[in-house]
Design a protein around this motif. Structure first.
Motif, PDB file in Angstrom:
ATOM      1  N   VAL A  86       0.867  -1.175   0.000  1.00 42.94           N
ATOM      2  CA  VAL A  86       0.000   0.000   0.000  1.00 42.94           C
ATOM      3  C   VAL A  86       0.905   1.226   0.000  1.00 42.94           C
ATOM      4  CG1 VAL A  86      -1.857   1.234   1.151  1.00 42.94           C
ATOM      5  CG2 VAL A  86      -1.710  -1.244   1.387  1.00 42.94           C
ATOM      6  N   VAL A  99      -2.873   0.018  -4.156  1.00 47.25           N
ATOM      7  CA  VAL A  99      -2.936  -1.178  -3.305  1.00 47.25           C
ATOM      8  C   VAL A  99      -2.785  -2.414  -4.177  1.00 47.25           C
ATOM      9  CG1 VAL A  99      -4.300  -2.408  -1.571  1.00 47.25           C
ATOM     10  CG2 VAL A  99      -4.537   0.075  -1.814  1.00 47.25           C
ATOM     11  N   GLN A 101      -4.087  -5.215  -4.319  1.00 49.23           N
ATOM     12  CA  GLN A 101      -5.224  -6.119  -4.156  1.00 49.23           C
ATOM     13  C   GLN A 101      -6.209  -5.825  -5.278  1.00 49.23           C
ATOM     14  OE1 GLN A 101      -7.019  -6.600  -0.215  1.00 49.23           O
ATOM     15  NE2 GLN A 101      -5.311  -5.476   0.695  1.00 49.23           N
ATOM     16  N   LEU A 106     -11.022  -5.513  -2.200  1.00 47.63           N
ATOM     17  CA  LEU A 106     -11.026  -4.252  -1.460  1.00 47.63           C
ATOM     18  C   LEU A 106     -12.427  -3.756  -1.134  1.00 47.63           C
ATOM     19  CD1 LEU A 106      -8.220  -2.315  -3.367  1.00 47.63           C
ATOM     20  CD2 LEU A 106      -8.177  -2.984  -0.959  1.00 47.63           C
ATOM     21  N   MET A 220      -5.140   3.901   4.650  1.00 46.37           N
ATOM     22  CA  MET A 220      -3.833   3.285   4.473  1.00 46.37           C
ATOM     23  C   MET A 220      -3.483   2.414   5.680  1.00 46.37           C
ATOM     24  SD  MET A 220      -0.257   5.239   3.565  1.00 46.37           S
ATOM     25  CE  MET A 220       1.160   4.335   2.940  1.00 46.37           C
ATOM     26  N   LEU A 223      -5.645  -0.820   5.708  1.00 46.51           N
ATOM     27  CA  LEU A 223      -5.245  -1.810   4.701  1.00 46.51           C
ATOM     28  C   LEU A 223      -3.857  -2.388   4.951  1.00 46.51           C
ATOM     29  CD1 LEU A 223      -6.590  -0.052   1.471  1.00 46.51           C
ATOM     30  CD2 LEU A 223      -7.666  -1.882   2.796  1.00 46.51           C
ATOM     31  N   GLY A 225      -0.928  -0.634   5.283  1.00 47.76           N
ATOM     32  CA  GLY A 225       0.193   0.054   4.672  1.00 47.76           C
ATOM     33  C   GLY A 225       1.197   0.568   5.678  1.00 47.76           C
TER      34      GLY A 225
END
Length: 365
Positions: A86, A99, A101, A106, A220, A223, A225
């Motif tokens: 991320v 990202v 993904q 997501l 962020m 997820l 990051g």
């Protein structure tokens, strides 16, 4: 005295921007005990035999045979920071997350993110890759003084910031197989009107890049990051400021915005610019580089906030909301034209067309 104090407090907001949208109803989360198997996801909308996934119309068009190849982004066009899973990127005054993904993976995480942030969703369109929240009030803008701390829980409805916010999230699948996530803010505020200041009405206010950055940092962190939100906020803040990428050139029917970026990057940034500027995007054709939009000149919109919110008087406003086409056409690998056309597929030369061009330029530069 209490009501007068409540009105006065709105003017004393100072300090760094904070967010608290807890007034919206949150959806309850179903936690599965560790000794039980997680229920399988609902796959009614999953596309069979597609390991890349398609969550947007532009992503679908890009994957079709014969579609224009995506322009590569050079290091001097976009600044990025963060880890490989991320990261945050920036071009001009726009920031977004990249990202590793798929959009399908997501989407439920984004829904959970906005619900946890205190919002309910007004738009939840996975096919178009667009998610938009309902209007909500940032209660953090109401200072915490003695009266509010002692009586606020009982008389909380008497306090208001006089502002409302909503956020749109747009997903775009990038050529590398990951997903770009754009968050745009729209705001409205209550203003006093009338010769004796006897009434109020809700009017639009400028989008707030700081609020967008705050929620990018929060997302962020969610997820994975960064380890914490402070680190994510630093990553978003430290994304390098780039030189201007767009300029308005030409006159009359030949007037357009010229960007120094390729078609693919310009196409995605125009989509975010339309979200920020409050356009209604009815459709988009990436192959031909056209966004089909509806636009109402706010200068002639005298409805109050709740009339707009519940679409009261929509038949009259539908007549005023004109359809336009935003054309995105590549000149070369690193140059793209953005122009405004009317619904008859002719260049729009009216003052409204110039206003649309100016609004887009403010976001693209």
């Amino acid at each position: 005295m209490l009501s007068l104090t409540g009105c006065g407090m709105v003017q004393s907001v100072v300090g760094e921007t904070k967010v608290d949208y807890k007034s919206a109803k949150k959806a309850s989360t179903l936690d599965v005990p560790p000794d039980l198997t997680q229920l399988s996801k609902d796959n009614r909308y999953a596309l069979p035999n597609n390991d890349r996934g398609v969550a947007t119309a532009s992503g679908y068009q890009a994957s079709r045979p014969g579609a224009p190849a995506a322009a590569q982004v050079s290091s001097n066009e976009v600044a990025s920071t963060g880890n490989s899973a991320v990261r945050v990127e920036r071009a001009g005054n726009q920031r977004w997350l990249v990202v590793q993904q798929t959009p399908e993976a997501l989407w439920p995480q984004l829904k959970s993110f906005w619900e946890e942030s205190g919002f309910t969703l007004a738009v939840d369109d996975a096919t178009a890759g667009v998610m938009e929240t309902e209007w909500n009030e940032n209660r953090a803008k109401i200072p915490q003084d003695f009266i509010r701390n002692t009586l606020g829980k009982v008389f909380d409805g008497l306090y208001s910031s006089g502002e409302r916010d909503k956020y749109r999230t747009r997903l775009e699948r990038n050529p590398a197989g990951g997903t770009e996530i754009y968050i745009s803010h729209r705001g409205t505020k209550e203003v006093v009107t009338g010769s004796q200041n006897e009434s109020t009405m809700w009017t639009n206010r400028n989008s707030d890049p700081n609020l967008e950055a705050i929620f990018l940092a929060k997302l962020m962190t969610k997820l994975g990051g960064t380890a914490d939100e402070a680190t994510a906020k630093t990553a978003v803040d430290n994304a390098a400021v780039q030189a201007q990428h767009a300029a308005i050139v030409g006159e009359g029917a030949g007037r357009y915005i010229r960007t120094d970026e390729g078609f693919d990057r310009t196409w995605r940034r125009v989509g975010l610019a339309l979200d920020r500027a409050g356009f209604t995007v009815e459709d988009r054709d990436r192959v031909n580089g056209v966004y089909f939009v509806r636009f109402v000149n706010d200068a002639t919109d005298t409805r109050g906030f709740f009339s707009k919110l519940f679409n009261l008087g929509s038949s009259d406003k539908d007549k005023e909301a004109q359809r336009y086409r935003i054309s995105v056409r590549a000149d070369s690998v690193n140059s793209t034209q953005v122009s405004v056309w009317n619904n008859d597929n002719k260049p729009e030369e009216s003052p409204v067309g110039e206003k649309i061009l100016t609004l887009l330029h403010e976001q693209l530069k």
